[in-house]
Design a protein around this motif. Structure first.
Motif, PDB file in Angstrom:
ATOM      1  N   LYS B  20      -4.156 -10.123  10.009  1.00  0.00           N
ATOM      2  CA  LYS B  20      -4.023  -8.775  10.578  1.00  0.00           C
ATOM      3  C   LYS B  20      -2.991  -7.963   9.803  1.00  0.00           C
ATOM      4  CE  LYS B  20      -5.326  -9.157  15.429  1.00  0.00           C
ATOM      5  NZ  LYS B  20      -4.792  -9.391  16.778  1.00  0.00           N
ATOM      6  N   GLU B  21      -1.890  -8.632   9.498  1.00  0.00           N
ATOM      7  CA  GLU B  21      -0.828  -7.946   8.759  1.00  0.00           C
ATOM      8  C   GLU B  21      -1.321  -7.497   7.387  1.00  0.00           C
ATOM      9  OE1 GLU B  21       2.780 -10.165   8.235  1.00  0.00           O
ATOM     10  OE2 GLU B  21       3.266  -9.959  10.370  1.00  0.00           O
ATOM     11  N   ILE B  22      -2.041  -8.402   6.719  1.00  0.00           N
ATOM     12  CA  ILE B  22      -2.563  -8.060   5.396  1.00  0.00           C
ATOM     13  C   ILE B  22      -3.539  -6.895   5.505  1.00  0.00           C
ATOM     14  CG2 ILE B  22      -3.991  -8.920   3.492  1.00  0.00           C
ATOM     15  CD1 ILE B  22      -2.730 -11.690   4.022  1.00  0.00           C
ATOM     16  N   GLY B  23      -4.409  -6.982   6.523  1.00  0.00           N
ATOM     17  CA  GLY B  23      -5.382  -5.914   6.731  1.00  0.00           C
ATOM     18  C   GLY B  23      -4.708  -4.571   6.949  1.00  0.00           C
ATOM     19  N   LEU B  24      -3.651  -4.584   7.767  1.00  0.00           N
ATOM     20  CA  LEU B  24      -2.915  -3.351   8.025  1.00  0.00           C
ATOM     21  C   LEU B  24      -2.296  -2.816   6.740  1.00  0.00           C
ATOM     22  CD1 LEU B  24      -1.833  -1.361  10.177  1.00  0.00           C
ATOM     23  CD2 LEU B  24       0.208  -2.795  10.304  1.00  0.00           C
ATOM     24  N   GLY B  25      -1.773  -3.737   5.946  1.00  0.00           N
ATOM     25  CA  GLY B  25      -1.168  -3.354   4.662  1.00  0.00           C
ATOM     26  C   GLY B  25      -2.162  -2.613   3.795  1.00  0.00           C
ATOM     27  N   TYR B  26      -3.353  -3.187   3.670  1.00  0.00           N
ATOM     28  CA  TYR B  26      -4.368  -2.535   2.822  1.00  0.00           C
ATOM     29  C   TYR B  26      -4.776  -1.190   3.395  1.00  0.00           C
ATOM     30  CZ  TYR B  26      -4.979  -6.336  -0.436  1.00  0.00           C
ATOM     31  OH  TYR B  26      -4.770  -7.234  -1.429  1.00  0.00           O
ATOM     32  N   LEU B  27      -4.863  -1.151   4.737  1.00  0.00           N
ATOM     33  CA  LEU B  27      -5.240   0.100   5.383  1.00  0.00           C
ATOM     34  C   LEU B  27      -4.236   1.205   5.054  1.00  0.00           C
ATOM     35  CD1 LEU B  27      -7.464   1.010   7.405  1.00  0.00           C
ATOM     36  CD2 LEU B  27      -5.720   0.802   9.190  1.00  0.00           C
ATOM     37  N   LEU B  28      -2.957   0.816   5.031  1.00  0.00           N
ATOM     38  CA  LEU B  28      -1.907   1.807   4.794  1.00  0.00           C
ATOM     39  C   LEU B  28      -1.908   2.316   3.354  1.00  0.00           C
ATOM     40  CD1 LEU B  28       1.014   0.286   6.887  1.00  0.00           C
ATOM     41  CD2 LEU B  28      -0.307   2.334   7.395  1.00  0.00           C
ATOM     42  N   VAL B  29      -2.261   1.448   2.391  1.00  0.00           N
ATOM     43  CA  VAL B  29      -2.242   1.921   1.002  1.00  0.00           C
ATOM     44  C   VAL B  29      -3.571   2.565   0.615  1.00  0.00           C
ATOM     45  CG1 VAL B  29      -0.485   0.323   0.183  1.00  0.00           C
ATOM     46  CG2 VAL B  29      -2.887  -0.335   0.055  1.00  0.00           C
ATOM     47  N   LEU B  30      -4.544   2.479   1.527  1.00  0.00           N
ATOM     48  CA  LEU B  30      -5.877   2.985   1.191  1.00  0.00           C
ATOM     49  C   LEU B  30      -5.900   4.457   0.745  1.00  0.00           C
ATOM     50  CD1 LEU B  30      -8.711   1.824   1.000  1.00  0.00           C
ATOM     51  CD2 LEU B  30      -9.175   2.735   3.288  1.00  0.00           C
ATOM     52  N   PRO B  31      -5.229   5.365   1.470  1.00  0.00           N
ATOM     53  CA  PRO B  31      -5.278   6.778   1.022  1.00  0.00           C
ATOM     54  C   PRO B  31      -4.742   6.938  -0.399  1.00  0.00           C
ATOM     55  CG  PRO B  31      -4.320   6.607   3.209  1.00  0.00           C
ATOM     56  CD  PRO B  31      -4.463   5.213   2.707  1.00  0.00           C
ATOM     57  N   ALA B  32      -3.616   6.282  -0.681  1.00  0.00           N
ATOM     58  CA  ALA B  32      -3.039   6.382  -2.013  1.00  0.00           C
ATOM     59  C   ALA B  32      -3.998   5.797  -3.044  1.00  0.00           C
ATOM     60  CB  ALA B  32      -1.705   5.659  -2.058  1.00  0.00           C
ATOM     61  N   LEU B  33      -4.580   4.644  -2.677  1.00  0.00           N
ATOM     62  CA  LEU B  33      -5.530   3.994  -3.588  1.00  0.00           C
ATOM     63  C   LEU B  33      -6.714   4.911  -3.883  1.00  0.00           C
ATOM     64  CD1 LEU B  33      -5.902   0.238  -2.580  1.00  0.00           C
ATOM     65  CD2 LEU B  33      -5.183   1.189  -4.774  1.00  0.00           C
ATOM     66  N   ALA B  34      -7.199   5.591  -2.835  1.00  0.00           N
ATOM     67  CA  ALA B  34      -8.358   6.462  -3.006  1.00  0.00           C
ATOM     68  C   ALA B  34      -8.029   7.590  -3.986  1.00  0.00           C
ATOM     69  CB  ALA B  34      -8.777   7.037  -1.657  1.00  0.00           C
ATOM     70  N   ILE B  35      -6.851   8.171  -3.822  1.00  0.00           N
ATOM     71  CA  ILE B  35      -6.453   9.266  -4.715  1.00  0.00           C
ATOM     72  C   ILE B  35      -6.334   8.761  -6.152  1.00  0.00           C
ATOM     73  CG2 ILE B  35      -4.553  10.845  -5.254  1.00  0.00           C
ATOM     74  CD1 ILE B  35      -4.148  11.052  -2.165  1.00  0.00           C
ATOM     75  N   PHE B  36      -5.693   7.605  -6.295  1.00  0.00           N
ATOM     76  CA  PHE B  36      -5.566   7.019  -7.629  1.00  0.00           C
ATOM     77  C   PHE B  36      -6.937   6.731  -8.231  1.00  0.00           C
ATOM     78  CE2 PHE B  36      -1.045   6.151  -7.070  1.00  0.00           C
ATOM     79  CZ  PHE B  36      -0.616   6.359  -8.365  1.00  0.00           C
ATOM     80  N   ALA B  37      -7.820   6.208  -7.394  1.00  0.00           N
ATOM     81  CA  ALA B  37      -9.142   5.839  -7.891  1.00  0.00           C
ATOM     82  C   ALA B  37      -9.873   7.060  -8.432  1.00  0.00           C
ATOM     83  CB  ALA B  37      -9.949   5.177  -6.775  1.00  0.00           C
ATOM     84  N   VAL B  38      -9.827   8.144  -7.669  1.00  0.00           N
ATOM     85  CA  VAL B  38     -10.573   9.332  -8.071  1.00  0.00           C
ATOM     86  C   VAL B  38      -9.944  10.009  -9.286  1.00  0.00           C
ATOM     87  CG1 VAL B  38     -11.297  11.643  -7.336  1.00  0.00           C
ATOM     88  CG2 VAL B  38     -11.501   9.687  -5.769  1.00  0.00           C
ATOM     89  N   PHE B  39      -8.622  10.125  -9.271  1.00  0.00           N
ATOM     90  CA  PHE B  39      -7.979  10.940 -10.304  1.00  0.00           C
ATOM     91  C   PHE B  39      -7.377  10.138 -11.454  1.00  0.00           C
ATOM     92  CE2 PHE B  39      -7.974  13.681  -6.543  1.00  0.00           C
ATOM     93  CZ  PHE B  39      -8.614  14.783  -7.080  1.00  0.00           C
ATOM     94  N   THR B  40      -7.229   8.832 -11.302  1.00  0.00           N
ATOM     95  CA  THR B  40      -6.628   8.057 -12.383  1.00  0.00           C
ATOM     96  C   THR B  40      -7.548   6.939 -12.880  1.00  0.00           C
ATOM     97  OG1 THR B  40      -4.451   8.527 -11.499  1.00  0.00           O
ATOM     98  CG2 THR B  40      -4.578   6.745 -13.093  1.00  0.00           C
ATOM     99  N   PHE B  41      -7.909   6.027 -11.944  1.00  0.00           N
ATOM    100  CA  PHE B  41      -8.666   4.858 -12.397  1.00  0.00           C
ATOM    101  C   PHE B  41     -10.043   5.249 -12.945  1.00  0.00           C
ATOM    102  CE2 PHE B  41      -6.156   2.576  -8.873  1.00  0.00           C
ATOM    103  CZ  PHE B  41      -5.060   2.487  -9.705  1.00  0.00           C
ATOM    104  N   TYR B  42     -10.767   6.075 -12.184  1.00  0.00           N
ATOM    105  CA  TYR B  42     -12.107   6.443 -12.642  1.00  0.00           C
ATOM    106  C   TYR B  42     -12.062   7.196 -13.981  1.00  0.00           C
ATOM    107  CZ  TYR B  42     -16.499   8.852 -13.199  1.00  0.00           C
ATOM    108  OH  TYR B  42     -17.639   9.351 -13.744  1.00  0.00           O
ATOM    109  N   PRO B  43     -11.228   8.246 -14.106  1.00  0.00           N
ATOM    110  CA  PRO B  43     -11.177   8.934 -15.403  1.00  0.00           C
ATOM    111  C   PRO B  43     -10.764   7.998 -16.532  1.00  0.00           C
ATOM    112  CG  PRO B  43     -10.041  10.213 -13.740  1.00  0.00           C
ATOM    113  CD  PRO B  43     -10.368   8.890 -13.118  1.00  0.00           C
ATOM    114  N   PHE B  44      -9.864   7.082 -16.214  1.00  0.00           N
ATOM    115  CA  PHE B  44      -9.384   6.158 -17.231  1.00  0.00           C
ATOM    116  C   PHE B  44     -10.538   5.309 -17.778  1.00  0.00           C
ATOM    117  CE2 PHE B  44      -7.486   2.074 -18.497  1.00  0.00           C
ATOM    118  CZ  PHE B  44      -6.532   2.526 -19.397  1.00  0.00           C
ATOM    119  N   VAL B  45     -11.314   4.747 -16.863  1.00  0.00           N
ATOM    120  CA  VAL B  45     -12.435   3.905 -17.284  1.00  0.00           C
ATOM    121  C   VAL B  45     -13.512   4.760 -17.951  1.00  0.00           C
ATOM    122  CG1 VAL B  45     -14.276   2.374 -16.458  1.00  0.00           C
ATOM    123  CG2 VAL B  45     -11.966   2.186 -15.501  1.00  0.00           C
TER     124      VAL B  45
END
Lengths: 360, 307
Positions: B20-45
């Motif tokens: 549960k704790e791990i799940g909550l952790g991922y949930l909390l970083v999800l918005p940041a991850l999404a932004i990174f994915a769209v604007f950093t990771f995807y363009p990078f690849v």
């Protein structure tokens, strides 16, 4: 070699008085310890000799020269800092060599001096290492080596042992004494540790609140403290101090009435003010069936070779009695009577704390 | 609450709680991850993919796969190599000057003098000024008609910012000014970490102020200076706004300030060549990566003095 003289030295920082009209003369070749609690001005006094602090008033001389306006590098003093203040980017050899290099000593002579000094302090195999790779004791010796390598007129040591563990401190204490004896260099040594002061100093200067309290040989300081501060500061535990009042008696001396009893004095006391402080070292007190002073035991501390009986007089004044293992231990909250060894009685003025038992 | 009766094995409730704790952790970083994915990771690849596709010069035709052909072509082109050399000159102008000036200001501000905190604030203020504002101010200062520099007699023909010789140093000057604040902050922090007692020891050991600075302060600052070099180099490598505002693609001196990142943008927007721009972006990325790794390596190895 030189003597160091403080003449009416005063240091003020933004209104606070760190050192107040300080007069002291360290004789040539002497190891003088500046002792006092933290914030008493001892380090400031030392730093003024080094030239790291400016004097507000007065003068300091090294040898025959007043050095008030002399740059630290031209005073020919060496200092050992509490933190050692080694050059972290230089190896041990280069650290020791640094002061020689600044003085333009030629390379071969520098190497010889560095090697001799390193050998003397047992740093021979560490010369290529950086300070970060050394133990605390080794760093301390590098700091000493850097100080002695250029044979200065005066050594200044600012609590050089306080970062060492207890066992190493005892050993290094003896090493520094031996080294100072061999080199015969005038040394000013600052510490807050009275054991260090007692074991190392030829003389000890006790300071409190920026003022010099007393300068004397260690044993004299212990036996004849000049005031209540020195009496209470030296000794572990310090001297028992009981406020009291002088009363005329029929014996050779008067009596002192303290809370819980009356103590006869072996000799008359100088001065006419009847208010005094009676001082007795813990080893000068004994639990005796017919002792003149009544006290209540608070706690008994067992230290192995001896015990400290801590008790209080009826007005709350704390007394410590040092007992050897032959003496019976009292119980807690027990009311005891205490006898006072006439030979270890000290009388101080109640108004200013100065010693009063010297007639005249 | 768990009771013994509800526990089939002693570890399982604990494991559930951990999950549960791990799940909550991922949930909390999800918005940041999404932004990174769209604007950093995807363009990078996507950038790597672009590098292998060539866009035909005629608009409307689809890009086609050319493998490493485009990579070698771009990396050996005179446009890229000139741009790379311009970038290195630009960096070489900015980094040493701004670090030395930053250190000098830090040394001045390190003294315990009344009112020094005001200077500290002024010295570090360039960090928070925006590139655009700074560029407009410097553009005005260097303007051939109303500018301060021309008024002081520094007014070559063609004007500073259109001059093939002076355009790059002029842009570098502004960049130095802008990096100076950060350089000052880095150097000040470095100076704070040099223990006062070590400098006092050097004073007593006979070192003059000059020797203390060069033999004690500067060596002890070496990790700081190295850090400054890396940060400054990356900062200079990524300069774009000031060049775009001060010079611009219509300027006669444009080719002389064509640093890598400016070249990348122009290749994409003016030449409409995303493939070539992607190759140069990867080159810029690799240069920055090497610098960062060097810095990490060096900082890790630095000897710690204090316990």
């Amino acid at each position: 070699m030189a003597q160091v003289t403080f003449d009416e030295v005063t240091k003020r920082y933004d209104g606070t008085l760190a050192v107040d009209r300080f007069n002291l003369s360290v004789t040539d070749g002497e190891l003088l310890v500046l002792l006092g609690p933290s914030g008493c001005g001892k380090t400031t006094a030392l730093r003024m000799v080094a030239g790291l602090e400016e004097l507000t008033e007065g003068s300091i001389s090294i040898g025959d020269d007043v050095v008030n306006d002399v740059d630290p590098k031209d005073r020919d003093v060496a200092m050992v800092f509490q933190s050692y203040a080694l050059y972290p980017h230089l190896n041990v050899a280069k650290n020791i060599e640094f002061p020689l290099r600044q003085r333009g000593i030629e390379k071969r002579e520098r190497e010889r001096l560095v090697n001799d000094t390193a050998q003397m302090l047992g740093l021979g195999d560490t010369l290529a290492r950086k300070p970060g790779q050394l133990s605390g004791g080794q760093r301390q010796r590098v700091a000493l080596a850097r100080a002695i390598v250029r044979n200065p007129k005066v050594f200044l040591m600012d609590e050089p042992l306080s970062n060492l563990d207890a066992a190493l401190r005892v050993q290094t204490r003896a090493d520094i004494v031996a080294l100072q004896q061999r080199l015969g260099t005038t040394t000013l040594y600052v510490t807050h540790d009275q054991v260090e002061a007692m074991t190392m100093g030829h003389r000890i200067a006790v300071m409190s609140h920026g003022e010099l309290q007393q300068v004397a040989a260690p044993q004299d300081l212990y036996v004849r403290p000049a005031n209540t501060f020195v009496a209470g500061f030296l000794g572990s535990p310090g001297m028992n101090l009981m406020p009291g009042r002088l009363e005329a008696g029929e014996g050779p001396g008067p009596f002192v009435r303290v809370a819980g009893g009356v103590v006869p004095l072996p000799a008359p006391v100088a001065g006419s003010d009847p208010d005094v402080v009676l001082g007795v070292r813990p080893e000068g007190l004994r639990i005796a069936r017919d002792g003149p002073v009544a006290a209540t035991v608070t706690i008994v501390e067992l230290l192995g070779a001896e015990a400290h009986v801590i008790c209080s007089l009826e007005d709350g004044t704390r007394l410590v009695i040092r007992q050897d293992n032959a003496q019976p231990r009292p119980g807690q909250k027990e009311t005891i009577s205490v006898s006072v060894d006439p030979g270890s009685i000290h009388i101080f003025s109640a108004s200013d704390g100065t010693r009063r038992d010297v007639p005249g | 609450m768990t009771t013994l009766a509800h526990r089939p094995s002693s570890a399982s409730p604990r494991r559930v709680r951990r999950l549960k704790e791990i799940g909550l952790g991922y949930l909390l970083v999800l918005p940041a991850l999404a932004i990174f994915a769209v604007f950093t990771f995807y363009p990078f690849v996507h950038n790597f993919k672009l590098a292998f596709y060539q866009t035909p010069p005629v608009p409307g035709l689809p890009a086609h796969y050319v493998g490493l052909h485009q990579v070698t072509q771009v990396l050996s082109s005179s446009s890229f190599l000139e741009s790379l050399s311009t970038t290195f000159i630009f960096v070489a102008l900015i980094v040493p000057i701004s670090l030395i000036a930053g250190l000098a200001l830090a040394v001045v501000a390190h003294r315990k003098l009344r009112g020094m905190s005001v200077y500290r604030m002024i010295f570090s203020s360039t960090v928070v000024s925006s590139v655009a504002v700074a560029a407009v101010v410097f553009g005005t200062l260097m303007n051939p008609i109303v500018g301060l520099l021309p008024w002081l007699g520094i007014n070559p023909t063609p004007p500073l910012l259109e001059n093939t010789t002076w355009a790059l140093p002029s842009v570098a000057l502004m960049t130095i000014w802008q990096f100076l604040g950060l350089s000052f902050i880095i150097m000040s922090a470095g100076l704070q970490s040099v223990p006062e007692e070590v400098l006092e020891a050097a004073r007593i050991d006979g070192a003059t102020a000059w020797t203390r600075f060069w033999r004690v302060t500067v060596p002890m600052l070496s990790p700081t200076i190295f850090f400054g070099v890396v940060v400054g180099t990356i900062f200079a490598f990524q300069s774009f706004g000031q060049i775009d505002i001060l010079i611009g693609a219509q300027n006669a001196a444009y080719r002389h300030v064509d640093v890598l990142i400016y070249n990348i943008v122009n290749t994409l927007t003016q030449d409409n060549n995303p493939g070539a721009a992607a190759v140069m972006s990867i080159a810029l990325f690799l240069i920055t990566l090497v610098l960062t790794l060097l810095q990490l390596r060096f900082l890790e190895r630095r000897v710690q003095y204090a316990d």
